[in-house]
Scaffold this active site. Structure first.
Site, PDB file in Angstrom:
ATOM      1  N   HIS A 110       0.837  -1.202   0.000  1.00 35.90           N
ATOM      2  CA  HIS A 110       0.000   0.000   0.000  1.00 35.90           C
ATOM      3  C   HIS A 110       0.874   1.254   0.000  1.00 35.90           C
ATOM      4  CE1 HIS A 110      -3.218   2.810   1.004  1.00 35.90           C
ATOM      5  NE2 HIS A 110      -2.527   3.213   2.046  1.00 35.90           N
ATOM      6  N   ARG A 121       4.308  10.671  -5.185  1.00 37.67           N
ATOM      7  CA  ARG A 121       5.711  11.055  -5.412  1.00 37.67           C
ATOM      8  C   ARG A 121       6.368  10.024  -6.320  1.00 37.67           C
ATOM      9  NH1 ARG A 121       4.820  10.833  -0.026  1.00 37.67           N
ATOM     10  NH2 ARG A 121       5.668   8.737  -0.128  1.00 37.67           N
ATOM     11  N   ARG A 162      -9.839  11.646  -0.002  1.00 38.70           N
ATOM     12  CA  ARG A 162      -8.529  11.787  -0.651  1.00 38.70           C
ATOM     13  C   ARG A 162      -8.237  13.207  -1.114  1.00 38.70           C
ATOM     14  NH1 ARG A 162      -6.260   7.431   1.425  1.00 38.70           N
ATOM     15  NH2 ARG A 162      -7.268   5.492   0.764  1.00 38.70           N
ATOM     16  N   GLN A 173      -7.280  15.085   1.946  1.00 40.86           N
ATOM     17  CA  GLN A 173      -5.978  14.572   2.385  1.00 40.86           C
ATOM     18  C   GLN A 173      -4.837  15.161   1.547  1.00 40.86           C
ATOM     19  OE1 GLN A 173      -5.871  10.288   2.187  1.00 40.86           O
ATOM     20  NE2 GLN A 173      -3.823  10.109   3.061  1.00 40.86           N
ATOM     21  N   THR A 197      -3.797   0.268   5.575  1.00 45.28           N
ATOM     22  CA  THR A 197      -4.489  -0.418   4.481  1.00 45.28           C
ATOM     23  C   THR A 197      -3.739  -1.684   4.086  1.00 45.28           C
ATOM     24  OG1 THR A 197      -5.147   1.744   3.697  1.00 45.28           O
ATOM     25  CG2 THR A 197      -5.410  -0.086   2.166  1.00 45.28           C
TER      26      THR A 197
HETATM   27 MN    MN Z   1      -5.422   4.106   7.268  1.00 47.88          MN
END
Ligand code: MN
Length: 440
Positions: A147, A156, A250, A253, A372
């Site tokens: 993950h 990146r 996301r 985030q 995850t």
């Molecule tokens: Mn998490």
């Protein structure tokens, strides 16, 4: 820790007088005996703890009152008779083991307690399940290298994995107040995002809402502030595991996370499954852990001999999705991915030893997320972020719907189970949540 050779509670030949517990594929055979909190739906009852057996819940307080426990297990049973498990968790693995043995004997075929315990059983279908412990603190790790590498490559491309990753289990502090039980609705969060090319941020409902398939790790025995937990005995502090969905916005985030990491993108809801499967129940499913290739071996405080023989846990994981349209049409949920907790880069004992190396105090009921759990193959990814390449390749569902990220009405279901030859299959039940529209 008591193993399968000692008390026979893992014997795959054991059967329960609760017939549904013996059905192939049951998550809750007599070899499992996970703990949860419940009350009968539609009645004016207080919450109380129980043990799952087949499609029934054994009310621990009622079983205690019925005299079903031997004297040596009564203290642990009394600690588990309240609305949450924290008092039992504090007692430690000796007490947990005595209680497990008592349940195993009381619920197996031929038990002299069958008649009085019948009255202490509640059908799971008639029960409302609640958080099994008061969660004081929640920490989310990032312990799947598959993950971390896949997400890093999206964020990146030149440096997917940061230099610290192979030396310490990376984590952030989450929010205990928003841990919710399976079945709770999850409100689409509002937040601040920076659309690409924009000059000023947008404030509104997240457009890139995602799930994260994780394992929840529940601390039982606390450590005092200033004390560190050595890795050798670290698992004696752990009560058990559950499933955990670390819902993630996301777009929020991506804008907010530099330089301090996740904040509002992660703390609006974390769903856990209602049954805590004890570390002892998982004993037959321990697996060897290793660092191979050119990766560094762990530093001494993160290393011990039995990591290589039994540090990992062979826990199979699955994510399924049911959209509102599928639900309306009566279509079955679709599987999005599968993976195995065995592939995790860091073990639960390493997470605990690292978390306390600075003297951080952990308390009974504290919750870790594993991070995850994505497997080595792309289709084993535990989030939509990975499965859709950050939304660039939406999934096409069997009914023709497309999903880059979650839509309102989508229901995400996590499942987990342990299964192998020579051991009883045990399951974790489900951690599910349905996305509710953002508040106006
Ligand atoms: Mn998490």
């Amino acid at each position: 820790m008591t193993g399968s050779a000692h008390d026979g509670t893992h014997d795959p030949k054991l059967r329960s007088w609760v017939a549904s517990a013996n059905e192939p594929g049951s998550d809750f055979p007599v070899q499992n005996l996970p703990f949860g909190s419940f009350r009968r739906r539609g009645r004016d009852e207080t919450l109380r703890c129980g043990v799952a057996i087949g499609d029934r819940i054994l009310d621990i307080g009622a079983a205690l009152a019925a005299g079903a426990f031997p004297p040596q297990a009564e203290r642990a049973a009394a600690a588990a008779a309240g609305p949450v498990l924290n008092a039992l968790m504090e007692l430690g693995p000796g007490a947990w083991s005595l209680l497990r043995a008592a349940f195993s004997h009381a619920l197996r075929e031929g038990s002299p307690h069958e008649r009085e315990l019948e009255a202490a059983l509640v059908p799971m279908a008639a029960a409302e399940l609640a958080l099994p412990m008061d969660v004081g603190d929640y920490t989310d790790f990032y312990a799947s290298i598959y993950h971390a590498t896949a997400v890093g490559a999206l964020l990146r491309p030149d440096e997917p994995l940061l230099p610290n990753y192979k030396w310490l289990p990376v984590a952030y502090h989450g929010r205990a107040s928003t841990v919710v039980i399976s079945g709770s609705g999850v409100r689409r969060p509002v937040g601040q995002t920076m659309p690409s090319g924009a000059q000023t941020p947008f404030v509104g409902p997240s457009k890139r809402l995602d799930y994260e398939l994780e394992v929840g790790i529940v601390v039982g025995v606390p450590n005092a502030l200033g004390d560190r937990v050595a890795i050798e005995g670290a698992e004696r502090h752990l009560f058990g595991l559950c499933l955990l969905n670390d819902w993630s916005a996301r777009d929020v985030q991506g804008w907010e996370y530099r330089p301090l990491g996740p904040f509002l993108a992660k703390n609006f809801a974390t769903t856990i499954s209602p049954w805590i499967v004890t570390m002892e129940a998982l004993e037959p499913y321990r697996a060897g852990w290793q660092r191979n290739g050119d990766d560094p071996q762990p530093l001494p405080y993160l290393d011990c001999a039995d990591l290589r023989t039994r540090g990992a846990i062979d826990l199979q994981l699955e994510v399924r999705l049911e959209t509102a349209a599928m639900r309306a049409a009566g279509q079955a949920p679709v599987q999005l991915s599968r993976s195995n907790f065995r592939d995790c880069y860091w073990t639960v004992s390493q997470m605990l030893a690292h978390h306390t190396v600075n003297g951080c105090a952990l308390r009974s009921g504290d919750l870790f997320g594993s991070g995850t759990q994505s497997g080595p193959a792309p289709e084993e990814a535990g989030s939509l972020l990975e499965l859709t390449q950050a939304g660039r390749r939406p999934l096409v569902l069997p009914n023709g719907e497309r999903r880059a990220f979650l839509e309102d009405g989508d229901r995400v279901m996590l499942r987990g189970w342990c299964e192998k030859r020579g051991a009883a299959r045990i399951g974790f039940g489900e951690a599910s949540g349905t996305i509710l529209p953002a508040r106006a």
